[in-house]
Motif scaffolding. Structure first.
Motif, short mmCIF file in Angstrom:
data_model
loop_
_atom_site.label_atom_id
_atom_site.label_comp_id
_atom_site.label_asym_id
_atom_site.label_seq_id
_atom_site.Cartn_x
_atom_site.Cartn_y
_atom_site.Cartn_z
N ASN A 17 -103.11 80.53 -15.09
CA ASN A 17 -101.70 80.80 -15.23
C ASN A 17 -101.42 81.37 -16.62
O ASN A 17 -102.32 81.58 -17.43
CB ASN A 17 -100.87 79.53 -14.96
CG ASN A 17 -101.29 78.38 -15.87
OD1 ASN A 17 -101.34 78.51 -17.09
ND2 ASN A 17 -101.59 77.23 -15.27
N PHE A 18 -100.13 81.61 -16.92
CA PHE A 18 -99.81 82.26 -18.18
C PHE A 18 -100.16 81.39 -19.39
O PHE A 18 -100.48 81.91 -20.46
CB PHE A 18 -98.33 82.68 -18.21
CG PHE A 18 -97.36 81.54 -18.34
CD1 PHE A 18 -96.93 81.10 -19.58
CD2 PHE A 18 -96.86 80.89 -17.21
CE1 PHE A 18 -96.02 80.06 -19.70
CE2 PHE A 18 -95.96 79.85 -17.32
CZ PHE A 18 -95.54 79.43 -18.58
N ILE A 19 -100.12 80.06 -19.23
CA ILE A 19 -100.52 79.18 -20.33
C ILE A 19 -102.00 79.37 -20.61
O ILE A 19 -102.42 79.49 -21.77
CB ILE A 19 -100.21 77.71 -19.98
CG1 ILE A 19 -98.69 77.49 -19.93
CG2 ILE A 19 -100.85 76.77 -21.01
CD1 ILE A 19 -98.29 76.08 -19.54
N LEU A 241 -89.06 74.23 -20.44
CA LEU A 241 -88.38 75.47 -20.75
C LEU A 241 -87.14 75.30 -21.62
O LEU A 241 -86.76 76.24 -22.34
CB LEU A 241 -88.00 76.18 -19.45
CG LEU A 241 -87.68 77.65 -19.50
CD1 LEU A 241 -88.87 78.45 -20.02
CD2 LEU A 241 -87.28 78.16 -18.11
N GLU A 244 -87.40 76.38 -25.22
CA GLU A 244 -87.69 77.76 -25.60
C GLU A 244 -86.79 78.21 -26.74
O GLU A 244 -87.24 78.85 -27.70
CB GLU A 244 -87.52 78.68 -24.39
CG GLU A 244 -87.89 80.12 -24.66
CD GLU A 244 -87.83 80.97 -23.39
OE1 GLU A 244 -88.69 81.85 -23.22
OE2 GLU A 244 -86.92 80.73 -22.57
N ILE A 266 -95.66 76.52 -26.42
CA ILE A 266 -95.57 77.33 -25.20
C ILE A 266 -94.72 76.57 -24.20
O ILE A 266 -94.93 75.37 -23.98
CB ILE A 266 -96.97 77.61 -24.60
CG1 ILE A 266 -97.87 78.30 -25.63
CG2 ILE A 266 -96.85 78.46 -23.35
CD1 ILE A 266 -99.31 78.47 -25.16
N GLU A 267 -93.77 77.26 -23.58
CA GLU A 267 -92.84 76.58 -22.66
C GLU A 267 -93.14 76.95 -21.21
O GLU A 267 -93.58 78.05 -20.90
CB GLU A 267 -91.39 76.97 -22.97
CG GLU A 267 -90.97 76.77 -24.42
CD GLU A 267 -91.33 77.97 -25.30
OE1 GLU A 267 -91.57 79.07 -24.75
OE2 GLU A 267 -91.38 77.81 -26.54
N PHE A 268 -92.87 76.01 -20.33
CA PHE A 268 -92.99 76.23 -18.88
C PHE A 268 -91.78 75.63 -18.20
O PHE A 268 -91.08 74.78 -18.77
CB PHE A 268 -94.28 75.59 -18.34
CG PHE A 268 -94.40 74.11 -18.63
CD1 PHE A 268 -93.83 73.17 -17.79
CD2 PHE A 268 -95.08 73.68 -19.77
CE1 PHE A 268 -93.93 71.82 -18.07
CE2 PHE A 268 -95.18 72.32 -20.05
CZ PHE A 268 -94.60 71.39 -19.21
N ALA A 269 -91.52 76.06 -16.98
CA ALA A 269 -90.35 75.58 -16.24
C ALA A 269 -90.53 74.13 -15.81
O ALA A 269 -91.62 73.72 -15.41
CB ALA A 269 -90.10 76.45 -15.02
N LYS A 327 -92.57 80.23 -15.24
CA LYS A 327 -91.80 80.49 -16.45
C LYS A 327 -90.30 80.47 -16.16
O LYS A 327 -89.50 80.44 -17.07
CB LYS A 327 -92.21 81.86 -17.03
CG LYS A 327 -91.70 82.15 -18.43
CD LYS A 327 -92.33 81.25 -19.48
CE LYS A 327 -91.86 81.62 -20.88
NZ LYS A 327 -92.38 80.71 -21.91
N SER A 328 -89.94 80.49 -14.88
CA SER A 328 -88.54 80.44 -14.51
C SER A 328 -88.27 79.19 -13.70
O SER A 328 -89.16 78.66 -13.03
CB SER A 328 -88.15 81.69 -13.70
OG SER A 328 -88.95 81.79 -12.55
#
Length: 565
Positions: A17-19, A241, A244, A266-269, A327-328
């Motif tokens: 994933n993006f992380i 998130l 952020e 680093i943020e996640f939803a 992320k959303s």
């Protein structure tokens, strides 16, 4: 931020994933952490029990460390003494271990760093980057400004020595709550309101669960957290998130304090699930108002509640992994959580027979003094599970819904003159009559059996039109209480700002059945044992109320999968 509904096509876990992409860039050639061990942390606040939303965060924190052969610290965020308690600390530890994660010897408290937090704050004052402000809470709100209108503070240019003196006196307890704060000197005109000279310390004369009355000033989370991360050598501070917009402040603290390392945030939803609430404040309200039996009520989204209901660590970890890291903001169907549990239990749970709404069945042509056993499979999906012997005699218990005096169309169970039905693992029977009480309620069903039809296949190659019915031998059956659970809320979004979540409570979220009949083998059931009550669902013994002389079973999840694939 617009929300999106999770669908089954999102079900498969992502291997990267993006992380992970950020981390691989950071630890790769030329990255800021090249050659370093990935180090994360999970920082729960010990003012309540962990819920399924926290579970997503902790699986990301601990799971990311596992993926890269790194470390993950467990740190209790006890910088705010309000409603913090050691009871919650121990419960958090138990829940994390239950899920299969461990922090080794890296267990910390945020309050362990209070002296260092204070030292760093003094350092910012000396650099001219912090000042003591005497705005009242009302004035603070009035002078906060708006978009295009800068905030104000008449104390911003207070001399460094004066702020140092006042800050020391704040610590000494000379001033009441709300009289003063310590603020960072950043930018009163910033478009990010978190950077408009945010508060770093506030006065709070309250007993701390670990520090006692040593402190009457406490650091704000946005100030203490980056310091704690840096002191512990955290490389990646993974958070939800809503932080952020706080990241510039996180970085400002890291850059302007005298710290040994520079973590990356680093943020996640966050995880949203329909028909539930994730706010600890609201969950606490449910407990304190007696709307539920406690934090571990099986209807609660807390991990202890899910564990008591019969959820397994594997099902919850699978759920968190399969919904992915977004992320959303997104909302997942509660049915998908149930789907993950059902998948797990279908493979592992022992099949047993239990009758929840019993009615007596008498096989009139079966010898009164005869008793035998029949063989049933423990789990047809697991060859190693084997079989067991179940007692059988003339008098049985069956489900009341398996008989109708006058059948409806396509009804294939017992009724006078109806087709043959098979008793699970035993004989073919045909209904020949029934008895009722004075009110017309059916009290006994009478049937005849075919002695040559024992086993799983119809005798003599006959095609059986009736259904297969589960049963329990009346001679050996045990009485039990069974609790059937439904969603705690009728509204799909009880957490919405325009709703009173208490008005969304489901009055039918718990149905308690007494006088149920279960196999004798269930008399020794433990909460860690999982069973499929044939045709009824998956169940486990209640961990709090069950006793050898009072069997209590919770339905973990129904057999029917409501999740739309």
């Amino acid at each position: 931020m617009a929300e999106e509904k999770k669908t089954m096509q999102d079900e498969a876990p992502e291997s990267r994933n993006f992380i992970h992409a950020f981390i691989e860039e950071d630890i790769g050639p030329g990255g800021q952490y090249e050659g370093m061990t990935v180090h994360t942390r999970f920082p729960p606040e010990p003012n309540g029990y962990l819920h399924i939303g926290h579970c997503k965060a902790l699986t990301i924190d601990f799971g990311t460390a596992e993926k890269y052969g790194g470390l993950c610290n467990l740190r209790m965020d006890d910088t705010n003494p309000t409603k913090e308690d050691e009871e919650f600390v121990e419960a958090i530890k138990e829940d994390i271990h239950w899920l299969g994660f461990d922090w080794g010897d890296r267990f910390f408290y945020g309050s362990d760093y209070f002296e260092e937090d204070y030292r760093q704050a003094v350092g910012l004052i000396k650099k001219g980057l912090a000042y003591v402000c005497q705005l009242s809470p009302e004035e603070f709100k009035e002078y906060r400004g708006s978009i295009g209108v800068p905030a104000k503070s008449p104390y911003r240019d207070r001399p460094i020595e004066e702020s140092l003196d006042l800050f020391a006196r704040m610590r000494a307890g000379e001033f009441p709550n709300g009289a003063m704060t310590l603020r960072a000197k950043i930018d009163l005109a910033s478009g990010n309101f978190n950077m408009r000279d945010p508060v770093l310390y506030r006065i709070n004369h309250m007993h701390h669960h670990r520090q006692g009355d040593k402190w009457c000033i406490y650091p704000m989370y946005d100030f203490a957290h980056p310091i704690q991360d840096a002191l512990e050598g955290i490389t990646h501070s993974l958070c939800s998130l809503e932080f952020e917009a706080h990241r510039p402040l996180y970085n400002w603290v890291i850059e302007n304090c005298d710290l040994p390392s520079k973590p990356r945030q680093i943020e996640f939803a966050r995880l949203g699930i329909d028909h539930t609430v994730m706010s600890k404040r609201k969950l606490r309200r449910l407990v304190e108002d007696g709307r539920v039996s406690g934090w571990d009520d099986p209807r609660m989204p807390t991990l202890c509640g899910l564990r008591r209901r019969g959820y397994t660590p594997r099902s919850i970890r699978n759920f968190c992994e399969r919904i992915g890291v977004a992320k959303s903001a997104n909302v997942v169907e509660y049915g998908f959580l149930e789907h993950c549990l059902r998948e797990d239990l279908n493979e592992t749970a022992q099949r047993v027979m239990a009758v929840l709404r019993p009615v007596k069945l008498t096989i009139v042509n079966y010898p009164e003094d005869k008793h035998e056993t029949v063989t049933v499979e423990n789990n047809p999906l697991d060859e190693s599970a084997g079989t067991r012997e179940v007692s059988f005699s003339r008098n049985l218990w069956i489900e009341a819904e398996d008989f109708l005096p006058e059948p409806v169309p396509k009804y294939k169970r017992l009724f006078p003159g109806g087709p043959e039905c098979r008793l699970k693992g035993a004989y073919l029977i045909r209904c020949v009559g029934y008895e009722t009480d004075a009110e017309g309620n059916v009290t006994e069903i009478k049937a005849e059996y075919d002695p040559d039809s024992r086993g799983g296949d119809p005798a003599d190659g006959r095609k059986v039109k009736g259904a297969t019915i589960h049963w329990v031998d009346a001679a050996t059956a045990l009485d039990a209480e069974v609790r059937l659970y439904d969603n705690l809320f009728t509204d799909a979004d009880p957490d919405a700002a325009d709703k009173d979540f208490l008005e969304c409570l489901n009055p039918d979220s718990l149905e308690i059945l007494t006088g149920c009949k279960v196999e004798a083998s269930l008399g020794s059931a433990k909460p860690s044992d999982h069973f499929q009550f044939m045709r009824q669902g998956y169940f486990c013994a209640d961990s709090k109320d069950a006793a050898p002389d009072h069997l209590v079973f919770n339905r973990s999840v129904s057999l029917k999968d409501s999740f739309k694939k």
